[in-house]
Design a protein around this motif. Sequence first.
Motif, PDB file in Angstrom:
ATOM      1  N   TYR A 192       1.032-114.648  41.580  1.00 45.93           N
ATOM      2  CA  TYR A 192       2.313-115.365  41.546  1.00 45.93           C
ATOM      3  C   TYR A 192       3.474-114.382  41.653  1.00 45.93           C
ATOM      4  CZ  TYR A 192       6.199-118.050  39.556  1.00 45.93           C
ATOM      5  OH  TYR A 192       7.405-118.648  39.331  1.00 45.93           O
ATOM      6  N   ALA A 193       3.364-113.252  40.943  1.00 49.85           N
ATOM      7  CA  ALA A 193       4.441-112.250  40.990  1.00 49.85           C
ATOM      8  C   ALA A 193       4.613-111.723  42.412  1.00 49.85           C
ATOM      9  CB  ALA A 193       4.143-111.108  40.028  1.00 49.85           C
ATOM     10  N   TYR A 194       3.502-111.523  43.131  1.00 49.40           N
ATOM     11  CA  TYR A 194       3.597-111.068  44.522  1.00 49.40           C
ATOM     12  C   TYR A 194       4.332-112.097  45.388  1.00 49.40           C
ATOM     13  CZ  TYR A 194       0.058-107.495  43.408  1.00 49.40           C
ATOM     14  OH  TYR A 194      -0.618-106.442  42.878  1.00 49.40           O
ATOM     15  N   ARG A 195       3.930-113.355  45.246  1.00 49.19           N
ATOM     16  CA  ARG A 195       4.549-114.405  46.071  1.00 49.19           C
ATOM     17  C   ARG A 195       6.033-114.530  45.770  1.00 49.19           C
ATOM     18  NH1 ARG A 195       0.087-117.432  44.365  1.00 49.19           N
ATOM     19  NH2 ARG A 195       1.477-118.742  43.096  1.00 49.19           N
ATOM     20  N   ARG A 196       6.366-114.531  44.490  1.00 46.43           N
ATOM     21  CA  ARG A 196       7.777-114.693  44.119  1.00 46.43           C
ATOM     22  C   ARG A 196       8.609-113.487  44.554  1.00 46.43           C
ATOM     23  NH1 ARG A 196       9.809-119.501  43.124  1.00 46.43           N
ATOM     24  NH2 ARG A 196      11.272-118.706  41.571  1.00 46.43           N
TER      25      ARG A 196
ATOM     26  N   VAL B 277       2.064-127.372  46.554  1.00 53.71           N
ATOM     27  CA  VAL B 277       3.343-127.779  47.145  1.00 53.71           C
ATOM     28  C   VAL B 277       4.460-126.826  46.711  1.00 53.71           C
ATOM     29  CG1 VAL B 277       5.112-129.579  47.176  1.00 53.71           C
ATOM     30  CG2 VAL B 277       2.700-130.179  47.443  1.00 53.71           C
ATOM     31  N   GLY B 278       4.446-126.437  45.415  1.00 47.84           N
ATOM     32  CA  GLY B 278       5.471-125.511  44.942  1.00 47.84           C
ATOM     33  C   GLY B 278       5.409-124.168  45.641  1.00 47.84           C
ATOM     34  N   SER B 279       4.203-123.631  45.805  1.00 51.56           N
ATOM     35  CA  SER B 279       4.045-122.357  46.523  1.00 51.56           C
ATOM     36  C   SER B 279       4.446-122.510  47.983  1.00 51.56           C
ATOM     37  CB  SER B 279       2.596-121.885  46.425  1.00 51.56           C
ATOM     38  OG  SER B 279       2.204-121.713  45.079  1.00 51.56           O
ATOM     39  N   GLY B 280       4.112-123.659  48.563  1.00 52.01           N
ATOM     40  CA  GLY B 280       4.495-123.897  49.950  1.00 52.01           C
ATOM     41  C   GLY B 280       5.996-123.947  50.133  1.00 52.01           C
ATOM     42  N   MET B 281       6.695-124.505  49.127  1.00 51.87           N
ATOM     43  CA  MET B 281       8.156-124.540  49.212  1.00 51.87           C
ATOM     44  C   MET B 281       8.742-123.140  49.205  1.00 51.87           C
ATOM     45  SD  MET B 281      10.114-127.597  47.311  1.00 51.87           S
ATOM     46  CE  MET B 281      11.585-126.748  47.831  1.00 51.87           C
ATOM     47  N   ASP B 282       8.218-122.261  48.321  1.00 44.28           N
ATOM     48  CA  ASP B 282       8.706-120.882  48.288  1.00 44.28           C
ATOM     49  C   ASP B 282       8.528-120.207  49.636  1.00 44.28           C
ATOM     50  OD1 ASP B 282       9.301-121.278  45.672  1.00 44.28           O
ATOM     51  OD2 ASP B 282       7.702-120.013  44.856  1.00 44.28           O
ATOM     52  N   LEU B 283       7.323-120.328  50.185  1.00 43.53           N
ATOM     53  CA  LEU B 283       7.044-119.707  51.481  1.00 43.53           C
ATOM     54  C   LEU B 283       7.868-120.355  52.587  1.00 43.53           C
ATOM     55  CD1 LEU B 283       5.341-117.679  53.050  1.00 43.53           C
ATOM     56  CD2 LEU B 283       3.592-119.448  53.319  1.00 43.53           C
TER      57      LEU B 283
END
Length: 556
Positions: free
Chosen positions: A161-165, A344-350
């Motif tokens: 999660y830290a990497y994605r954010r 969906v939340g991760s997809g929104m970030d990306l």
Amino acid sequence: MARWAAAALLWACATATYAQAWTLQRLDDATASADAPPADTAGPLRPSRPDMLFERERGGVWWKLTSRMDFPADEAPKLLLYTPFLNQIEAWPPGADTPSRHGVYGAHADDRYSPRALVIDLPDGLRAGQTVWLRVIANGSIPMHVDIAPLAQVQREDLHYAYRRAFSLGATTVLLLLAAAFWLRLRERAHLYFAANLTCVLTYLLVLGGEARDIPLLEAAFGESLQPQRVLASLGGLFAILFQARYLDVDRHLPRIAIVLRVCAAAMAAIACGHALFDSRLLSYLGNLGLMVSSVILLLVAWAQAWRGQREARILSIAWLPLLGFCILRTLELMGAWNAPAWVGSGMDLGLATSGLLLTLGLADAMVEMRRDRDRASRLAMFDGLTGLSSRSAIEQRLAQEIAQAEGSAAPLSVAFIDLDRFKAINDQHGHALGDECLRIVAARARNRLHDRDALGRYGGDELLAVLPGATLAQAGATAQAICMAVRTHPLSAGEQTVSLSLSIGVAQFVPGESMATLLARADAALYISKANGRDRVSIAPPPVSLPTAHMDARA
């Protein structure tokens, strides 16, 4: 169809797995005490999806999670509630005498874990049949996904999660700085709207994701109430509409659609003001609905303009479609229309980072194209389209530079005004096409008699100006005679017509301390003398004290 069936099967399998692991129920008893968990036999209990805790009621509401399998203590199992935002949780694991309190913001924030989820310790594990009571103090309708995972898995997922954010927040920050730089450089409103939208997006990501708890100013502004976040979301929608309408130039291409978008923008501004004054779910629903409607309209406009060949519309279509899909899914979830899966939340970030990157590339491309247009216009301003020589402004600029250099070095500098004799008669007798050809030929022959450092420009009409740095008056006169000879001895042939050409030239040498206007006036006066004395000749201008200023009033 096969893909949808496979997705449905996977979803059913995931739900079945959750159903086998634990059950989740809501206690519909407003009189239940807040000081101690209800008895395991308390009721009435309303069943819920085991993987989703969605509490819409404000205040404390009890939820009961009952395990259907063993979670051994040696694996250090954790109960996770994802995307809690402003919700607060009081958890009573089996055998606990006091609750553990959890929240992303405030005194109960736990910095041992990422803010993606509230992590509740189960120190003795959880055996089949045991219950965890959760008192949910909801502050907004935010669905929370439920999971139980060992500590090692929690830490591993926190790292991912830290990497994605870091990627999404870092990319959005860089894009915001680029958009601001574009606006400061070009002062184009589209860049300003885009920078404002990215500011709202970045702040929204920090607040909703929980990273704002490490920024005191943001935590103070957004960590207690949903109203500031709703104002922020409405302003983000407003700037998104303004940016896309401006970027696609909807006012010019689709004026009726532009009116609809202005109405949507005004509605989003009004909703933002309403959120600042009132804590209203209705306004939130209206804002989400207005943003979805305007986004769909703009996407359709982009597709229509892309079909017509508009380059900006193609970029916007590619950039906006994935993000729009995730935004609609997320908005429907927040409105309670469906329970979205965790990705969906991760997809929104990306999607936010990717769309921002593509749009920034589009703006950069537009800026490059704008610079090309400006350079093209600059080149047109510096060169004469007919003869290919320098324009009047360019040759005057060059002369000013040479005068400044001559003043400092005491090197000689001369100029020559060149004029075609009886040019008006050539145009009247043979037509302007042949007259233009005469100008081009004279320009080419004159250019061939000059040195590499010399400059030649079209000063106006049929008049050329030669700047001759390093040339004395005698040298400039000899160059002018050579130009006259090159034109006089080679008549112009056009079809069956032969046109004899001749030139009148006035030459003057720069005197230190003399202005450019005075120097040109002396050369102009010498040219007038050549005209008056029968044309087809070169006249030399005396020093400025002995020759009055003249002008080209009596030329033919």
